[in-house]
Scaffold this active site. Structure first.
Site, short mmCIF file in Angstrom:
data_model
loop_
_atom_site.label_atom_id
_atom_site.label_comp_id
_atom_site.label_asym_id
_atom_site.label_seq_id
_atom_site.Cartn_x
_atom_site.Cartn_y
_atom_site.Cartn_z
N HIS A 77 34.71 12.36 13.78
CA HIS A 77 34.79 13.66 14.45
C HIS A 77 36.23 14.12 14.57
O HIS A 77 37.11 13.33 14.94
CB HIS A 77 34.17 13.58 15.84
CG HIS A 77 33.75 14.92 16.37
ND1 HIS A 77 34.66 15.87 16.77
CD2 HIS A 77 32.52 15.46 16.56
CE1 HIS A 77 34.01 16.95 17.19
NE2 HIS A 77 32.71 16.73 17.07
N PRO A 163 52.75 11.26 22.96
CA PRO A 163 52.74 10.33 21.83
C PRO A 163 51.43 9.57 21.64
O PRO A 163 51.07 9.24 20.50
CB PRO A 163 53.90 9.37 22.14
CG PRO A 163 54.24 9.60 23.56
CD PRO A 163 53.86 10.99 23.90
#
Length: 299
Positions: A77, A163
């Protein structure tokens, strides 16, 4: 009501903790959750007063942000965030202003934790960025480059991705139907061709978003669909089109599934036995029907 999508669908312990974060939040009811290891995605649905739903969503996000690292996550997905998309859906007695306020409040919570926030659908701050697929194009791996473009400056939060958590897309949308049909083949070609033929973006059915996805753990493939205006294009219509496409491809159907809550009006006239699709307790919801002025977003 809120129906967040989490980028985790394989670790039972994690998913249990994410569900508990919602269940233990005062004033909300967790009505349904489901997950798929191939999609690597968990979808939850819970309801309550707007303030309580925002608190539960913040508790869920805190649990997800403590455990999910997108640098080590990859599924079928598309995703740009550990907590990928957070749609608020108006229920009976909830004004649109309250839903928009809930979306804004959660967006501010996420931005304060250094996660870029995009608002979509009816909460969109930029009309050109109302579409979820457009925001999510490029996925997490392309997010840094995307955010470096001034046209893709986030609505809230930092101008670079977190991050490990990426970004989050938050919005207010009408109820939609997430309906998947499985094909009895490991070859992803038929599912991808059928999805391309039926989705609106490539000239197919109106208000249908579709992907062809391999389900390697089950030895199947899937036509995964979001029906964003089921009053215009409903389940019967997409079932017939996918079934016809499967026959033309020479492959058999291998069952169907509904993901998350399903508006009761979307099930009128359906034969569940023919669809071979189970609906769990609490999955069928009585919600305000989407009017022509509302457009649901696919997750």
């Amino acid at each position: 009501m809120c129906e967040p999508n989490v980028s985790e669908g394989r670790d039972p312990g994690r998913m249990a903790r994410f569900g508990a974060a919602v269940e233990e939040s005062p004033g909300v009811e967790l009505i349904h959750w489901s997950a798929d290891p191939d999609h690597h995605r968990m979808v939850l649905a819970y309801r309550g007063a707007p303030d309580a739903v925002v608190r539960a969503t913040s508790a869920l996000a805190a649990a997800v942000y403590a455990e999910v690292d997108l640098r080590r996550q990859r599924g079928q997905h598309p995703r740009i965030g550990a907590l990928d998309v957070v749609p608020f859906v108006r229920g009976p007695g909830c004004a649109e202003a309250d839903a928009l306020g809930a979306a804004r409040s959660f967006g501010e919570w996420a931005a304060a934790r250094s996660v870029p926030v995009f608002f979509y659908e009816r909460a969109a701050a930029n009309p050109g960025r109302a579409s979820l697929p457009g925001i999510r194009s490029g996925q997490f791996e392309g997010l840094a480059e995307k955010l470096s473009n001034p046209e893709w400056r986030p609505d809230l939060g930092p101008r670079s991705p977190h991050p490990s958590l990426g970004a989050v897309v938050v919005g207010v949308r009408a109820a939609l139907v997430r309906f998947n049909m499985n094909l009895d083949t490991e070859d992803p070609g038929p599912a991808r061709r059928i999805a391309a033929a039926i989705r609106e973006s490539s000239g197919g059915l109106p208000h249908v978003r579709a992907l062809g996805i391999p389900l390697r753990r089950r030895g199947l493939t899937q036509v995964s669909m979001n029906l964003t205006r089921h009053a215009v294009t409903g389940v019967n219509t997409v079932y017939e089109r996918v079934a016809a496409g499967a026959r033309a491809e020479g492959v058999a159907l291998a069952g169907c599934e509904f993901i998350g809550p399903v508006p009761a009006d979307a099930l009128r006239g359906l034969d569940p036995g023919r669809l071979d699709a189970d609906l769990g307790p609490g999955q069928i919801l009585q919600l305000p029907e989407a009017g022509d002025r509302e457009h649901g977003g696919g997750e």
